[in-house]
Design a protein around this motif. Structure first.
Motif, PDB file in Angstrom:
ATOM      1  N   MET A 120       0.845  -1.180   0.000  1.00  0.00           N
ATOM      2  CA  MET A 120       0.000   0.000   0.000  1.00  0.00           C
ATOM      3  C   MET A 120       0.892   1.246   0.000  1.00  0.00           C
ATOM      4  O   MET A 120       1.743   1.401   0.873  1.00  0.00           O
ATOM      5  CB  MET A 120      -0.879  -0.035   1.245  1.00  0.00           C
ATOM      6  N   PRO A 121       0.702   2.129  -0.971  1.00  0.00           N
ATOM      7  CA  PRO A 121       1.550   3.316  -1.048  1.00  0.00           C
ATOM      8  C   PRO A 121       1.262   4.294   0.098  1.00  0.00           C
ATOM      9  O   PRO A 121       0.145   4.403   0.570  1.00  0.00           O
ATOM     10  CB  PRO A 121       1.171   3.944  -2.389  1.00  0.00           C
ATOM     11  N   VAL A 122       2.295   4.982   0.517  1.00  0.00           N
ATOM     12  CA  VAL A 122       2.179   5.964   1.584  1.00  0.00           C
ATOM     13  C   VAL A 122       1.868   7.323   0.968  1.00  0.00           C
ATOM     14  O   VAL A 122       2.538   7.749   0.026  1.00  0.00           O
ATOM     15  CB  VAL A 122       3.487   6.050   2.403  1.00  0.00           C
ATOM     16  N   LYS A 123       0.849   7.981   1.485  1.00  0.00           N
ATOM     17  CA  LYS A 123       0.476   9.300   0.995  1.00  0.00           C
ATOM     18  C   LYS A 123       0.908  10.330   2.030  1.00  0.00           C
ATOM     19  O   LYS A 123       0.547  10.234   3.198  1.00  0.00           O
ATOM     20  CB  LYS A 123      -1.037   9.376   0.777  1.00  0.00           C
ATOM     21  N   HIS A 124       1.683  11.293   1.604  1.00  0.00           N
ATOM     22  CA  HIS A 124       2.147  12.345   2.502  1.00  0.00           C
ATOM     23  C   HIS A 124       1.148  13.486   2.496  1.00  0.00           C
ATOM     24  O   HIS A 124       0.823  14.030   1.441  1.00  0.00           O
ATOM     25  CB  HIS A 124       3.524  12.845   2.073  1.00  0.00           C
ATOM     26  N   LEU A 125       0.662  13.824   3.674  1.00  0.00           N
ATOM     27  CA  LEU A 125      -0.331  14.884   3.817  1.00  0.00           C
ATOM     28  C   LEU A 125       0.283  16.077   4.538  1.00  0.00           C
ATOM     29  O   LEU A 125       1.223  15.935   5.318  1.00  0.00           O
ATOM     30  CB  LEU A 125      -1.547  14.365   4.592  1.00  0.00           C
ATOM     31  N   ASP A 126      -0.281  17.244   4.276  1.00  0.00           N
ATOM     32  CA  ASP A 126       0.210  18.484   4.866  1.00  0.00           C
ATOM     33  C   ASP A 126      -0.509  18.804   6.166  1.00  0.00           C
ATOM     34  O   ASP A 126      -1.600  18.301   6.437  1.00  0.00           O
ATOM     35  CB  ASP A 126      -0.004  19.653   3.897  1.00  0.00           C
ATOM     36  N   ILE A 127       0.110  19.688   6.936  1.00  0.00           N
ATOM     37  CA  ILE A 127      -0.492  20.236   8.142  1.00  0.00           C
ATOM     38  C   ILE A 127      -0.848  21.682   7.828  1.00  0.00           C
ATOM     39  O   ILE A 127      -0.069  22.409   7.213  1.00  0.00           O
ATOM     40  CB  ILE A 127       0.482  20.183   9.328  1.00  0.00           C
ATOM     41  N   ALA A 128      -2.045  22.099   8.254  1.00  0.00           N
ATOM     42  CA  ALA A 128      -2.490  23.476   8.037  1.00  0.00           C
ATOM     43  C   ALA A 128      -2.914  24.065   9.373  1.00  0.00           C
ATOM     44  O   ALA A 128      -3.226  23.339  10.315  1.00  0.00           O
ATOM     45  CB  ALA A 128      -3.646  23.513   7.055  1.00  0.00           C
ATOM     46  N   VAL A 129      -2.938  25.383   9.449  1.00  0.00           N
ATOM     47  CA  VAL A 129      -3.321  26.059  10.690  1.00  0.00           C
ATOM     48  C   VAL A 129      -4.217  27.257  10.382  1.00  0.00           C
ATOM     49  O   VAL A 129      -4.016  27.946   9.387  1.00  0.00           O
ATOM     50  CB  VAL A 129      -2.085  26.483  11.515  1.00  0.00           C
ATOM     51  N   ILE A 130      -5.226  27.445  11.238  1.00  0.00           N
ATOM     52  CA  ILE A 130      -6.073  28.635  11.210  1.00  0.00           C
ATOM     53  C   ILE A 130      -6.006  29.230  12.608  1.00  0.00           C
ATOM     54  O   ILE A 130      -6.336  28.554  13.591  1.00  0.00           O
ATOM     55  CB  ILE A 130      -7.544  28.305  10.877  1.00  0.00           C
ATOM     56  N   GLY A 131      -5.551  30.474  12.714  1.00  0.00           N
ATOM     57  CA  GLY A 131      -5.443  31.077  14.033  1.00  0.00           C
ATOM     58  C   GLY A 131      -5.020  32.524  13.975  1.00  0.00           C
ATOM     59  O   GLY A 131      -4.922  33.120  12.904  1.00  0.00           O
ATOM     60  N   ASP A 132      -4.754  33.059  15.163  1.00  0.00           N
ATOM     61  CA  ASP A 132      -4.274  34.434  15.229  1.00  0.00           C
ATOM     62  C   ASP A 132      -2.801  34.463  14.842  1.00  0.00           C
ATOM     63  O   ASP A 132      -2.178  33.427  14.604  1.00  0.00           O
ATOM     64  CB  ASP A 132      -4.512  35.023  16.614  1.00  0.00           C
ATOM     65  N   GLU A 133      -2.247  35.648  14.779  1.00  0.00           N
ATOM     66  CA  GLU A 133      -0.878  35.811  14.296  1.00  0.00           C
ATOM     67  C   GLU A 133       0.133  35.061  15.172  1.00  0.00           C
ATOM     68  O   GLU A 133       1.077  34.453  14.662  1.00  0.00           O
ATOM     69  CB  GLU A 133      -0.528  37.302  14.251  1.00  0.00           C
ATOM     70  N   GLU A 134      -0.085  35.044  16.470  1.00  0.00           N
ATOM     71  CA  GLU A 134       0.839  34.366  17.388  1.00  0.00           C
ATOM     72  C   GLU A 134       0.868  32.857  17.145  1.00  0.00           C
ATOM     73  O   GLU A 134       1.940  32.259  17.038  1.00  0.00           O
ATOM     74  CB  GLU A 134       0.419  34.657  18.826  1.00  0.00           C
ATOM     75  N   LEU A 135      -0.294  32.233  17.033  1.00  0.00           N
ATOM     76  CA  LEU A 135      -0.362  30.790  16.792  1.00  0.00           C
ATOM     77  C   LEU A 135       0.222  30.432  15.433  1.00  0.00           C
ATOM     78  O   LEU A 135       1.009  29.489  15.313  1.00  0.00           O
ATOM     79  CB  LEU A 135      -1.808  30.291  16.883  1.00  0.00           C
ATOM     80  N   VAL A 136      -0.151  31.174  14.419  1.00  0.00           N
ATOM     81  CA  VAL A 136       0.329  30.889  13.066  1.00  0.00           C
ATOM     82  C   VAL A 136       1.850  31.004  12.993  1.00  0.00           C
ATOM     83  O   VAL A 136       2.518  30.132  12.431  1.00  0.00           O
ATOM     84  CB  VAL A 136      -0.357  31.819  12.039  1.00  0.00           C
ATOM     85  N   ASN A 137       2.412  32.045  13.588  1.00  0.00           N
ATOM     86  CA  ASN A 137       3.869  32.208  13.551  1.00  0.00           C
ATOM     87  C   ASN A 137       4.580  31.084  14.299  1.00  0.00           C
ATOM     88  O   ASN A 137       5.622  30.595  13.850  1.00  0.00           O
ATOM     89  CB  ASN A 137       4.270  33.563  14.128  1.00  0.00           C
ATOM     90  N   ALA A 138       4.025  30.647  15.420  1.00  0.00           N
ATOM     91  CA  ALA A 138       4.634  29.554  16.180  1.00  0.00           C
ATOM     92  C   ALA A 138       4.633  28.258  15.373  1.00  0.00           C
ATOM     93  O   ALA A 138       5.632  27.533  15.339  1.00  0.00           O
ATOM     94  CB  ALA A 138       3.892  29.359  17.495  1.00  0.00           C
ATOM     95  N   VAL A 139       3.545  27.965  14.706  1.00  0.00           N
ATOM     96  CA  VAL A 139       3.442  26.727  13.933  1.00  0.00           C
ATOM     97  C   VAL A 139       4.274  26.819  12.651  1.00  0.00           C
ATOM     98  O   VAL A 139       4.843  25.827  12.211  1.00  0.00           O
ATOM     99  CB  VAL A 139       1.962  26.397  13.643  1.00  0.00           C
ATOM    100  N   ARG A 140       4.365  27.999  12.085  1.00  0.00           N
ATOM    101  CA  ARG A 140       5.202  28.168  10.895  1.00  0.00           C
ATOM    102  C   ARG A 140       6.668  27.908  11.207  1.00  0.00           C
ATOM    103  O   ARG A 140       7.411  27.419  10.360  1.00  0.00           O
ATOM    104  CB  ARG A 140       5.038  29.579  10.330  1.00  0.00           C
TER     105      ARG A 140
END
Length: 89
Positions: A1-21
């Protein structure tokens, strides 16, 4: 079974987004201001749900209550690969 690579996304305020980026997340939506937060969050989530390569969505608890109906639909679907994680604000 092939492995599918999926992305991580974020929705949040500027502080959360910058931390996850810093961890390498490249798909993100920063919600700024208080003008129409609910509409901005709904629009961002709708766009991310349309992308088949997103596997994990991180969303701030403050914004998750604006889209509870969409989140419930995603969690009820069988075979859905998207995992939604609500993080404290």
């Amino acid at each position: 079974m092939p492995v599918k690579h999926l992305d991580i996304a974020v929705i949040g305020d500027e502080e959360l987004v910058n931390a996850v980026r810093l961890a390498g997340v490249s798909k993100y939506y920063t919600i700024k201001g208080n003008h129409d937060v609910g509409e901005d969050v709904r629009k961002a989530l709708t766009q991310l749900l349309a992308e088949p390569d997103v596997g994990i969505l991180i969303i701030s608890e403050d914004y998750a209550h604006y889209v509870e109906d969409l989140v419930s639909e995603v969690r009820k679907k069988k075979g859905t690969t998207l995992v939604i994680v609500e993080v404290p604000s």
